[in-house]
Design a protein around this motif. Structure first.
Motif, PDB file in Angstrom:
ATOM      1  N   ILE A   1      11.225   5.269  -7.864  1.00  0.00           N
ATOM      2  CA  ILE A   1      11.739   4.742  -6.597  1.00  0.00           C
ATOM      3  C   ILE A   1      10.780   5.144  -5.474  1.00  0.00           C
ATOM      4  O   ILE A   1      10.415   6.323  -5.354  1.00  0.00           O
ATOM      5  N   TYR A   2      10.367   4.139  -4.710  1.00  0.00           N
ATOM      6  CA  TYR A   2       9.541   4.359  -3.522  1.00  0.00           C
ATOM      7  C   TYR A   2      10.318   3.747  -2.373  1.00  0.00           C
ATOM      8  O   TYR A   2      10.480   2.518  -2.323  1.00  0.00           O
ATOM      9  N   LEU A   3      10.830   4.586  -1.512  1.00  0.00           N
ATOM     10  CA  LEU A   3      11.763   4.122  -0.483  1.00  0.00           C
ATOM     11  C   LEU A   3      11.384   4.749   0.849  1.00  0.00           C
ATOM     12  O   LEU A   3      11.186   5.966   0.925  1.00  0.00           O
TER      13      LEU A   3
ATOM     14  N   ILE B   1       9.331  14.176  -0.448  1.00  0.00           N
ATOM     15  CA  ILE B   1       9.750  13.534   0.807  1.00  0.00           C
ATOM     16  C   ILE B   1       8.620  13.684   1.818  1.00  0.00           C
ATOM     17  O   ILE B   1       8.060  14.774   1.976  1.00  0.00           O
ATOM     18  N   LEU B   2       8.275  12.583   2.459  1.00  0.00           N
ATOM     19  CA  LEU B   2       7.215  12.609   3.472  1.00  0.00           C
ATOM     20  C   LEU B   2       7.775  12.053   4.774  1.00  0.00           C
ATOM     21  O   LEU B   2       8.168  10.888   4.824  1.00  0.00           O
ATOM     22  N   LEU B   3       7.844  12.892   5.809  1.00  0.00           N
ATOM     23  CA  LEU B   3       8.355  12.437   7.104  1.00  0.00           C
ATOM     24  C   LEU B   3       7.196  12.152   8.039  1.00  0.00           C
ATOM     25  O   LEU B   3       6.266  12.951   8.142  1.00  0.00           O
TER      26      LEU B   3
ATOM     27  N   MET C   1       6.028  -0.953  -6.496  1.00  0.00           N
ATOM     28  CA  MET C   1       4.751  -0.288  -6.774  1.00  0.00           C
ATOM     29  C   MET C   1       4.029  -0.033  -5.455  1.00  0.00           C
ATOM     30  O   MET C   1       4.169  -0.821  -4.520  1.00  0.00           O
ATOM     31  N   GLN C   2       3.302   1.074  -5.360  1.00  0.00           N
ATOM     32  CA  GLN C   2       2.468   1.325  -4.188  1.00  0.00           C
ATOM     33  C   GLN C   2       1.024   1.468  -4.666  1.00  0.00           C
ATOM     34  O   GLN C   2       0.759   2.168  -5.639  1.00  0.00           O
ATOM     35  N   THR C   3       0.127   0.797  -3.950  1.00  0.00           N
ATOM     36  CA  THR C   3      -1.284   0.910  -4.354  1.00  0.00           C
ATOM     37  C   THR C   3      -1.962   2.080  -3.646  1.00  0.00           C
ATOM     38  O   THR C   3      -3.035   2.507  -4.060  1.00  0.00           O
ATOM     39  N   ALA C   4      -1.359   2.584  -2.580  1.00  0.00           N
ATOM     40  CA  ALA C   4      -1.924   3.754  -1.889  1.00  0.00           C
ATOM     41  C   ALA C   4      -0.765   4.617  -1.390  1.00  0.00           C
ATOM     42  O   ALA C   4      -0.650   4.902  -0.187  1.00  0.00           O
ATOM     43  N   GLY C   5       0.099   5.012  -2.335  1.00  0.00           N
ATOM     44  CA  GLY C   5       1.253   5.847  -1.985  1.00  0.00           C
ATOM     45  C   GLY C   5       0.772   7.177  -1.417  1.00  0.00           C
ATOM     46  O   GLY C   5      -0.200   7.753  -1.899  1.00  0.00           O
TER      47      GLY C   5
ATOM     48  N   ILE D   1      10.599   8.549   0.611  1.00  0.00           N
ATOM     49  CA  ILE D   1      11.137   9.249  -0.562  1.00  0.00           C
ATOM     50  C   ILE D   1      10.498   8.679  -1.822  1.00  0.00           C
ATOM     51  O   ILE D   1      10.530   7.468  -2.057  1.00  0.00           O
ATOM     52  N   GLY D   2       9.916   9.545  -2.609  1.00  0.00           N
ATOM     53  CA  GLY D   2       9.388   9.141  -3.915  1.00  0.00           C
ATOM     54  C   GLY D   2      10.163   9.895  -4.983  1.00  0.00           C
ATOM     55  O   GLY D   2      10.205  11.128  -4.965  1.00  0.00           O
ATOM     56  N   LEU D   3      10.810   9.168  -5.879  1.00  0.00           N
ATOM     57  CA  LEU D   3      11.621   9.802  -6.927  1.00  0.00           C
ATOM     58  C   LEU D   3      11.151   9.278  -8.285  1.00  0.00           C
ATOM     59  O   LEU D   3      11.167   8.069  -8.526  1.00  0.00           O
TER      60      LEU D   3
ATOM     61  N   GLU E   1       0.862  -1.196   0.000  1.00  0.00           N
ATOM     62  CA  GLU E   1       0.000   0.000   0.000  1.00  0.00           C
ATOM     63  C   GLU E   1       0.886   1.230   0.000  1.00  0.00           C
ATOM     64  O   GLU E   1       0.763   2.118  -0.820  1.00  0.00           O
ATOM     65  N   SER E   2       1.781   1.262   0.987  1.00  0.00           N
ATOM     66  CA  SER E   2       2.685   2.406   1.121  1.00  0.00           C
ATOM     67  C   SER E   2       3.940   1.917   1.844  1.00  0.00           C
ATOM     68  O   SER E   2       3.833   1.250   2.882  1.00  0.00           O
ATOM     69  N   THR E   3       5.094   2.243   1.306  1.00  0.00           N
ATOM     70  CA  THR E   3       6.332   1.802   1.979  1.00  0.00           C
ATOM     71  C   THR E   3       6.455   2.483   3.350  1.00  0.00           C
ATOM     72  O   THR E   3       7.031   1.907   4.267  1.00  0.00           O
ATOM     73  N   ASN E   4       5.911   3.689   3.491  1.00  0.00           N
ATOM     74  CA  ASN E   4       5.959   4.346   4.804  1.00  0.00           C
ATOM     75  C   ASN E   4       5.196   3.517   5.837  1.00  0.00           C
ATOM     76  O   ASN E   4       5.600   3.385   6.982  1.00  0.00           O
ATOM     77  N   ARG E   5       4.076   2.959   5.392  1.00  0.00           N
ATOM     78  CA  ARG E   5       3.267   2.154   6.298  1.00  0.00           C
ATOM     79  C   ARG E   5       4.022   0.888   6.717  1.00  0.00           C
ATOM     80  O   ARG E   5       4.009   0.509   7.877  1.00  0.00           O
TER      81      ARG E   5
ATOM     82  N   GLU F   1      -2.362  11.838  -2.854  1.00  0.00           N
ATOM     83  CA  GLU F   1      -1.903  10.521  -3.299  1.00  0.00           C
ATOM     84  C   GLU F   1      -0.529  10.701  -3.958  1.00  0.00           C
ATOM     85  O   GLU F   1      -0.282  11.738  -4.579  1.00  0.00           O
ATOM     86  N   TRP F   2       0.356   9.713  -3.807  1.00  0.00           N
ATOM     87  CA  TRP F   2       1.619   9.728  -4.546  1.00  0.00           C
ATOM     88  C   TRP F   2       1.516   8.660  -5.634  1.00  0.00           C
ATOM     89  O   TRP F   2       1.458   7.459  -5.342  1.00  0.00           O
ATOM     90  N   VAL F   3       1.444   9.094  -6.865  1.00  0.00           N
ATOM     91  CA  VAL F   3       1.255   8.165  -7.986  1.00  0.00           C
ATOM     92  C   VAL F   3       2.479   7.247  -8.079  1.00  0.00           C
ATOM     93  O   VAL F   3       3.613   7.730  -8.177  1.00  0.00           O
TER      94      VAL F   3
ATOM     95  N   ASN G   1      11.011  20.557   1.241  1.00  0.00           N
ATOM     96  CA  ASN G   1      11.742  19.357   0.811  1.00  0.00           C
ATOM     97  C   ASN G   1      11.351  18.814  -0.564  1.00  0.00           C
ATOM     98  O   ASN G   1      11.457  17.619  -0.807  1.00  0.00           O
ATOM     99  N   ASP G   2      10.911  19.683  -1.457  1.00  0.00           N
ATOM    100  CA  ASP G   2      10.631  19.192  -2.818  1.00  0.00           C
ATOM    101  C   ASP G   2      11.882  19.274  -3.672  1.00  0.00           C
ATOM    102  O   ASP G   2      12.612  20.263  -3.610  1.00  0.00           O
ATOM    103  N   LEU G   3      12.111  18.254  -4.489  1.00  0.00           N
ATOM    104  CA  LEU G   3      13.199  18.326  -5.471  1.00  0.00           C
ATOM    105  C   LEU G   3      12.587  18.647  -6.823  1.00  0.00           C
ATOM    106  O   LEU G   3      11.666  17.955  -7.279  1.00  0.00           O
TER     107      LEU G   3
ATOM    108  N   GLY H   1       1.345  11.136  -0.308  1.00  0.00           N
ATOM    109  CA  GLY H   1       2.110  12.365  -0.458  1.00  0.00           C
ATOM    110  C   GLY H   1       1.853  13.273   0.730  1.00  0.00           C
ATOM    111  O   GLY H   1       1.106  12.915   1.645  1.00  0.00           O
ATOM    112  N   ARG H   2       2.458  14.441   0.720  1.00  0.00           N
ATOM    113  CA  ARG H   2       2.213  15.401   1.795  1.00  0.00           C
ATOM    114  C   ARG H   2       0.793  15.936   1.684  1.00  0.00           C
ATOM    115  O   ARG H   2       0.194  15.914   0.626  1.00  0.00           O
ATOM    116  N   ARG H   3       0.280  16.425   2.796  1.00  0.00           N
ATOM    117  CA  ARG H   3      -1.051  17.046   2.861  1.00  0.00           C
ATOM    118  C   ARG H   3      -2.150  16.114   2.357  1.00  0.00           C
ATOM    119  O   ARG H   3      -3.059  16.534   1.638  1.00  0.00           O
TER     120      ARG H   3
HETATM  121  C1  BTN Z   1       5.258  14.703  -1.412  1.00  0.00           C
HETATM  122  O1  BTN Z   1       4.027  14.823  -1.453  1.00  0.00           O
HETATM  123  O2  BTN Z   1       6.009  15.490  -1.955  1.00  0.00           O
HETATM  124  C2  BTN Z   1       5.864  13.550  -0.647  1.00  0.00           C
HETATM  125  C3  BTN Z   1       5.802  12.283  -1.424  1.00  0.00           C
HETATM  126  C4  BTN Z   1       6.412  11.098  -0.722  1.00  0.00           C
HETATM  127  C5  BTN Z   1       6.188   9.831  -1.487  1.00  0.00           C
HETATM  128  C6  BTN Z   1       6.945   8.681  -0.892  1.00  0.00           C
HETATM  129  S1  BTN Z   1       6.982   7.277  -1.949  1.00  0.00           S
HETATM  130  C7  BTN Z   1       7.681   6.331  -0.675  1.00  0.00           C
HETATM  131  C8  BTN Z   1       6.954   6.719   0.597  1.00  0.00           C
HETATM  132  N1  BTN Z   1       5.740   5.956   0.747  1.00  0.00           N
HETATM  133  C9  BTN Z   1       4.658   6.725   0.664  1.00  0.00           C
HETATM  134  O3  BTN Z   1       3.489   6.310   0.747  1.00  0.00           O
HETATM  135  N2  BTN Z   1       5.006   7.991   0.468  1.00  0.00           N
HETATM  136  C10 BTN Z   1       6.436   8.150   0.436  1.00  0.00           C
END
Ligand code: BTN
Length: 320
Positions: free
Chosen positions: A130-132, A186-188, A110-114, A204-206, A90-94, A121-123, A174-176, A116-118
């Motif tokens: 990279i989803y790390l 980057i999502l902390l 792959m993440q099915t529910a990645g 980190i999503g790159l 679902e999410s590597t953060n989880r 969704e992180w596609v 923290n946006d690149l 993002g901040r706020r």
């Molecule tokens: C943003 O919104 O800029 C932060 C995006 C962070 C995405 C990464 S992908 C790996 C990790 N797992 C998640 O569900 N989110 C972060």
């Protein structure tokens, strides 16, 4: 059977007949076909060729732990002894949040529910980006985690610079970006008791090789590393470069906070002296960005006064 088992067999890029797959997975050919359809729905490109069977898009560059470790420097090898590589989560953060070791790293194809901040969704399409997520424990002695997100962004920018992707910009906090288009986010997420150690998940999503179709749902300008890099890069090498920088940056942050990152932040900062708007819960602040203070707070000048801000979403004003 779940589609991960199917994906694991197809990951070699070779053709596998329906019969072979049904035998290996212990399910009917109809079930195999349904799971292939499910993979395709999720955006995984599976070719189905009559008489030959199924295979993944040939040039798929899958992540591999042995390849990552092969590229990893000694310090990162010692620091990151626990790296899990998953096909889909679902999410590597989880996953990292529920791991019982620290430091810990979860990577996924792959993440099915990645996330993002706020709450966005992180596609996260299959095998393209990279989803790390990296779990790290900070002791109570670490003065403030406020600037950690800036330090992680600097570490990412350094990693990309080492891979010859120069001209990467950082947008507070923290946006690149590359030429104003988002390359990575980057999502902390932190957990811990007040006054006790804090376990932080650094997600980190790159974007590495995302096609326009795969990124169609993203509601902001974005770009992939393959458009930025001067030479083709394998995702394994990119992951290793990121981890090498993290293995330096996180202990450095523990020892000196933002101080060891301030100079590089200034070099990568794309907001400096630009007219910006900062969206806060309470309204919008319009002014000129004047960099960050020693704690990583954003400085915005309005008239003769410069105030610092620790939260909010900043954008460059369109009139510029
Ligand atoms: C943003 O919104 O800029 C932060 C995006 C962070 C995405 C990464 S992908 C790996 C990790 N797992 C998640 O569900 N989110 C972060």
């Amino acid at each position: 059977m779940n589609f991960e088992e199917l994906l694991a067999i197809l990951a070699d890029g070779e053709f596998h007949s329906g019969e072979e797959l049904s035998g290996a997975l212990g399910v009917s050919r109809t079930t195999v076909w349904k799971q292939v359809a499910r993979l395709q729905e999720l955006g995984v490109e599976v070719n189905a060729v009559k008489g030959r069977g199924y295979r993944l898009r040939q040039d798929v560059d899958l992540l591999s732990l042995s390849e990552i470790y092969r590229h990893l420097g000694d310090r990162a090898c010692d620091t990151f002894a626990h790296i899990d590589l998953e096909l889909t989560v679902e999410s590597t953060n989880r996953v990292a949040a529920s791991a019982n070791v620290t430091p810990y790293i979860c990577l996924a194809e792959m993440q099915t529910a990645g996330r993002g901040r706020r709450g966005r969704e992180w596609v996260s399409p299959f095998a393209t980006n990279i989803y790390l997520s990296l779990a790290w424990r900070f002791t109570e002695a670490t003065a403030s985690l406020d600037s950690l997100s800036l330090c992680v962004a600097v570490a990412m920018a350094r990693a990309l610079r080492n891979l010859t992707c120069s001209n990467v910009d950082l947008k507070w906090p923290n946006d690149l970006l590359f030429e104003g288009r988002k390359l990575a986010g980057i999502l902390l997420e932190a957990s811990g008791e007040v006054g006790g150690p804090i376990r932080v998940i650094i997600g980190i999503g790159l974007n590495v090789a995302m096609t326009q179709g795969q990124g169609a749902a993203i509601d902001q300008d974005w770009i992939s590393l393959d458009e930025v890099a001067t030479k083709p890069l394998s995702r394994n090498k990119v992951v290793a470069a990121i981890l090498d920088e993290m293995a330096e940056a996180l202990p450095a942050f523990e020892q000196q906070g933002f101080a060891g990152f301030e100079k590089d932040w200034r070099e990568f900062d794309c907001l400096i002296n630009k007219s910006v708007e900062l969206r806060l819960g309470s309204g919008v602040i319009a002014g000129v960005a004047r960099g960050v203070d020693a704690t990583g707070a954003l400085l915005i000048q309005q008239g003769d006064s410069i105030k610092l801000y620790r939260g909010g979403e900043v954008s460059v004003r369109v009139s510029q």
